[in-house]
Design a protein around this motif. Structure first.
Motif, PDB file in Angstrom:
ATOM      1  N   HIS A   1       0.838  -1.192   0.000  1.00 44.61           N
ATOM      2  CA  HIS A   1       0.000   0.000   0.000  1.00 44.61           C
ATOM      3  C   HIS A   1       0.878   1.249   0.000  1.00 44.61           C
ATOM      4  O   HIS A   1       1.905   1.287   0.686  1.00 44.61           O
ATOM      5  N   ILE A   2       0.453   2.255  -0.736  1.00 44.09           N
ATOM      6  CA  ILE A   2       1.073   3.570  -0.672  1.00 44.09           C
ATOM      7  C   ILE A   2       0.016   4.542  -0.152  1.00 44.09           C
ATOM      8  O   ILE A   2      -1.043   4.710  -0.768  1.00 44.09           O
ATOM      9  N   LYS A   3       0.301   5.131   0.990  1.00 45.94           N
ATOM     10  CA  LYS A   3      -0.602   6.127   1.572  1.00 45.94           C
ATOM     11  C   LYS A   3       0.201   7.398   1.801  1.00 45.94           C
ATOM     12  O   LYS A   3       1.329   7.343   2.300  1.00 45.94           O
ATOM     13  N   TYR A   4      -0.378   8.513   1.434  1.00 46.81           N
ATOM     14  CA  TYR A   4       0.384   9.747   1.491  1.00 46.81           C
ATOM     15  C   TYR A   4      -0.573  10.920   1.636  1.00 46.81           C
ATOM     16  O   TYR A   4      -1.783  10.798   1.417  1.00 46.81           O
ATOM     17  N   GLY A   5      -0.012  12.057   2.021  1.00 47.57           N
ATOM     18  CA  GLY A   5      -0.861  13.220   2.177  1.00 47.57           C
ATOM     19  C   GLY A   5      -0.133  14.358   2.837  1.00 47.57           C
ATOM     20  O   GLY A   5       1.047  14.263   3.195  1.00 47.57           O
ATOM     21  N   ALA A   6      -0.863  15.469   3.014  1.00 44.49           N
ATOM     22  CA  ALA A   6      -0.289  16.681   3.591  1.00 44.49           C
ATOM     23  C   ALA A   6      -1.349  17.439   4.368  1.00 44.49           C
ATOM     24  O   ALA A   6      -2.513  17.526   3.938  1.00 44.49           O
ATOM     25  N   ILE A   7      -0.962  17.945   5.512  1.00 49.01           N
ATOM     26  CA  ILE A   7      -1.796  18.889   6.241  1.00 49.01           C
ATOM     27  C   ILE A   7      -1.522  20.270   5.658  1.00 49.01           C
ATOM     28  O   ILE A   7      -0.370  20.708   5.592  1.00 49.01           O
ATOM     29  N   ARG A   8      -2.560  20.940   5.207  1.00 45.80           N
ATOM     30  CA  ARG A   8      -2.378  22.223   4.529  1.00 45.80           C
ATOM     31  C   ARG A   8      -1.658  23.225   5.428  1.00 45.80           C
ATOM     32  O   ARG A   8      -2.011  23.394   6.593  1.00 45.80           O
ATOM     33  N   GLY A   9      -0.642  23.884   4.859  1.00 47.68           N
ATOM     34  CA  GLY A   9       0.097  24.890   5.599  1.00 47.68           C
ATOM     35  C   GLY A   9       1.164  24.343   6.514  1.00 47.68           C
ATOM     36  O   GLY A   9       1.843  25.103   7.220  1.00 47.68           O
TER      37      GLY A   9
END
Length: 315
Positions: A53-61
């Motif tokens: 699995h590839i899980k990724y992301g960003a919290i804005r700012g």
């Protein structure tokens, strides 16, 4: 300069982190729309009982974003290897450069998953638990017990697994954590006694059915993180008073809510999202007899939360 941290370095700082709080706060931020989490990437290797699995992301700012690659090859213990592997890459949101690499070998994934189970118990489990029920005998079965003792006083537990030897070994490990463990002879027996049940298997066929579940039970299902997996029959979600998904978006493509929708057992608008229920207690359990259900498919914000906390401790 990119820093590379080993598993031993990562494990050394984990006791300094309130992982349950970090994961709970991450779910709230996700439901508030503060986190960008693209669809899960995955590769399946059924001939080797494996998945990636590839899980990724960003919290804005935020200063960083996180990409997590996780593997589960469930026959590995037969050849003396752990079933889980992987790493987390922490990038700068300002430059796109790799800030650090966490060679966590699946350990942070295991901790963030177990912590999510503890978050669910905090907000949905009934009071005055006499027994916890754990379905499964793998790594996550042990880690759920470990994290549940951080948020509940209950120290009596029923455990069920298909393989008797695996169940015995898991029971021994969980007993060493301070639990009184009964190896259940059937899932019906487990459900009869436990009012907090956690399913931790990669099953593709339902294990729990509606006739097994007693009033006042909370179920956290965490094994169904691909479209094929299914630990809980759709009729359980149909009878539940409250149904929660860790990600409403992901619940349209994987997990127990996905299976119940596909079976037309629940209305599309029945599930609530975990972060919104944490933020608003009126959406949670409001009576002792309610049946509550949380579907944990694993969300990238969990990886962001634990990776950030670990990096802050390592620096």
């Amino acid at each position: 300069m990119t820093r590379v941290y080993s598993l031993s370095e990562i494990e050394a700082v984990l006791p300094n982190i309130d992982i349950v709080k970090e994961i709970g706060d991450g779910f709230v931020a996700y439901s508030e729309g503060k986190v960008d989490v693209p669809p899960v990437g995955e590769l399946l290797f059924p001939e080797n009982a494996g998945e990636m699995h590839i899980k990724y992301g960003a919290i804005r700012g935020d200063d960083v974003f996180v990409v997590k690659v996780a593997t589960g090859f469930f026959h590995n213990p037969r050849i003396g290897l752990p079933p889980f592997g992987g790493c987390m890459l922490v990038f700068s949101q300002k430059t796109g450069m790799v800030d650090c690499v966490l060679l966590e070998e699946g350990e942070l994934t295991n901790h963030r998953t177990a912590a999510a189970g503890a978050v669910c118990a905090q907000h949905f489990a009934p009071r005055g638990l006499e027994y916890i029920g754990i379905v499964g005998s793998g790594v996550q079965a042990r880690m759920q017990a470990d994290y549940l003792r951080r948020v509940t006083d209950c120290r009596r537990l029923y455990l069920w697994a298909r393989d008797a030897n695996s169940a015995k070994k898991a029971a021994e490990d969980i007993t060493a954590m301070g639990f009184e463990v009964v190896i259940s002879q059937s899932l019906d027996q487990l459900c009869k006694h436990a009012r907090l049940i956690v399913t931790t298997t990669p099953s593709e066929h339902p294990l729990l059915t509606a006739e097994m579940i007693r009033p006042g039970t909370h179920i956290t299902a965490m094994g169904s993180d691909t479209p094929e997996k299914n630990e809980v029959a759709p009729d359980v979600l149909a009878m539940a008073d409250i149904v929660i998904a860790d990600s409403l978006k992901q619940s349209h493509s994987r997990g127990e809510v996905f299976q119940a929708r596909r079976a037309k057992s629940i209305a599309d608008d029945k599930p609530l999202e975990l972060g919104s229920a944490i933020a608003d207690p009126t959406k949670g359990r409001c009576s002792a007899d309610q049946i509550t259900f949380v579907d944990l498919t694993g969300v990238g914000v969990q990886d962001i939360a634990i990776a950030k906390a670990v990096v802050n401790e390592l620096r």
